[in-house]
Design an enzyme around this catalytic site. Structure first.
Site, PDB file in Angstrom:
ATOM      1  N   PRO A  44       0.820  -1.299  -0.011  1.00  0.00           N
ATOM      2  CG  PRO A  44      -0.087  -0.991   2.243  1.00  0.00           C
ATOM      3  CD  PRO A  44       0.913  -2.000   1.336  1.00  0.00           C
ATOM      4  CG  MET A  45       3.584   2.037  -1.954  1.00  0.00           C
ATOM      5  SD  MET A  45       4.665   1.917  -3.194  1.00  0.00           S
ATOM      6  CE  MET A  45       3.788   0.663  -4.314  1.00  0.00           C
TER       7      MET A  45
ATOM      8  CE  LYS B 158       3.486  -2.719   4.405  1.00  0.00           C
ATOM      9  NZ  LYS B 158       4.539  -1.692   5.022  1.00  0.00           N
TER      10      LYS B 158
ATOM     11  N   GLY C  99       7.718  -2.780  -2.851  1.00  0.00           N
ATOM     12  CA  GLY C  99       6.893  -1.267  -2.668  1.00  0.00           C
ATOM     13  C   GLY C  99       7.213  -0.565  -4.022  1.00  0.00           C
ATOM     14  NE  ARG C 100      11.023   2.886  -1.576  1.00  0.00           N
ATOM     15  CZ  ARG C 100      12.039   3.435  -0.802  1.00  0.00           C
ATOM     16  NH1 ARG C 100      12.801   4.552  -1.542  1.00  0.00           N
ATOM     17  NH2 ARG C 100      12.499   2.659  -0.286  1.00  0.00           N
TER      18      ARG C 100
ATOM     19  CB  CYS D  52       2.188   4.816   7.961  1.00  0.00           C
ATOM     20  SG  CYS D  52       2.216   6.256   7.040  1.00  0.00           S
TER      21      CYS D  52
ATOM     22  CD  GLN E   3      -1.934  -0.225   5.103  1.00  0.00           C
ATOM     23  OE1 GLN E   3      -1.865   0.998   4.575  1.00  0.00           O
ATOM     24  NE2 GLN E   3      -0.810  -1.042   5.482  1.00  0.00           N
TER      25      GLN E   3
END
Length: 335
Positions: free
Chosen positions: A19-20, A141, A236-237, A102, A72
């Protein structure tokens, strides 16, 4: 077969896309799904207050083809999180995940995200309340620790406390989070990675599903980590900036040979984009997620330039995407 059985039986967690915030919206997920049929896709974090009080369809709607997909949630009020899960249940997500990782200032001010690593009892209360309203797995997470915590002591205690509350699936970002002094971007890069500690958690808790996030940029890296006994790896990225390299071929982890080429992915996106435009959407809302598709390949610069300069113009349509694609196919033909 219910969503819970489907998600577990298909082992969708073997590879997932993180999740971004501002990145993994519904347009991005449709794009990613064309490259991998099997990986679990996560929504951007949605706060429980937003779900309870905000525009629910805008926050929760997604396309049926995005499955398997996890929602999320962020929050720290057990009753509010439970209400958010209850509200989201008709949308049919395959998993609900609680964000305990986060580090952003706005997340801390709401007392959720990575700061929750400091209060595992509160997290246990949250997931217990969420499970009471969920008909799919509730997962967590987290980081390996925050601030001056010692990860080797804090992480196993955190996992053990939540396991007693019924959580059997953890996605662990293998870095500490510094809640003061580092920006969210710096928190993704500066704290050193500790993959070995996450691998050790799987050995210590073999009955739990343990997935690793952080610093994984290729499918080969993911495969090597799975070979060490981890249940899953989250990209992720890399999945955003270089999606072709990171996601095409990922279905090999399920024994499937699904390897579309990048141009095929572009053409498969066209019907979705046309429907989005017909509903009043703008081209750049979708194509901004596609800029990295040809990363490192001939014509990639031209692809990015056309999309960056033309997709945001009033009335821009799929002809812009096809013109950008010509920069790649033309470069390949000229090579």
């Amino acid at each position: 077969m219910g969503s819970t059985e489907k998600s577990i039986n298909n082992n969708s967690f073997r590879l997932s896309v993180a999740p971004m915030m501002d990145w993994t919206d519904r347009h991005c997920r449709v794009f990613h799904r064309l490259m991998t049929r099997r990986a679990m896709l996560y929504t951007e974090m949605v706060t429980a207050p937003a779900v309870v009080h905000g525009p629910k369809p805008r926050l929760l709607d997604y396309s049926a083809g995005e499955h398997p997909i996890a929602l999320q949630l962020g929050g720290s009020d057990p009753r509010e999180l439970a209400e958010a899960v209850r509200i989201a249940r008709p949308w049919g997500y395959d998993e609900v995940n609680l964000n305990c990782g986060c580090p952003s200032d706005r997340v801390q001010s709401g007392c959720f995200g990575a700061v929750l690593m400091k209060d595992p009892d509160l997290v246990a209360d949250c997931v217990t309340a969420m499970q009471a309203e969920a008909d799919v797995p509730v997962t967590v997470k987290c980081r390996i620790g925050v601030d001056d915590q010692e990860p080797e002591a804090v992480l196993p205690a955190f996992i053990e406390r939540l396991a007693r509350a019924g959580v059997d699936h953890f996605v662990i970002h293998a870095r500490k989070a510094w809640l003061q002094g580092l920006s969210p971007k710096e928190n993704r890069e500066i704290p050193p990675l500790n993959h070995d500690l996450v691998v050790a958690m799987k050995a210590r808790f073999p009955e739990l599903t343990i997935c690793l996030n952080g610093g994984v940029t290729t499918l080969d890296q993911a495969g090597a980590l799975l070979a060490q006994g981890l249940d899953g790896v989250m990209l992720g990225r890399a999945a955003y900036h270089d999606p072709g390299h990171a996601l095409i071929g990922a279905d090999r982890f399920w024994g499937e040979d699904h390897v579309p080429d990048e141009a095929e992915v572009v053409h498969q996106m066209l019907p979705y984009i046309e429907a989005h435009l017909a509903d009043g959407g703008r081209l750049h809302q979708v194509t901004r997620h596609m800029l990295g598709l040809f990363h490192g390949k001939a014509g990639a610069r031209g692809w990015r330039q056309v999309l960056s300069s033309e997709a945001s113009r009033e009335g821009a349509g799929t002809e812009v995407l096809l013109r950008a694609l010509e920069k790649v196919t033309g470069a390949v033909a000229a090579a």
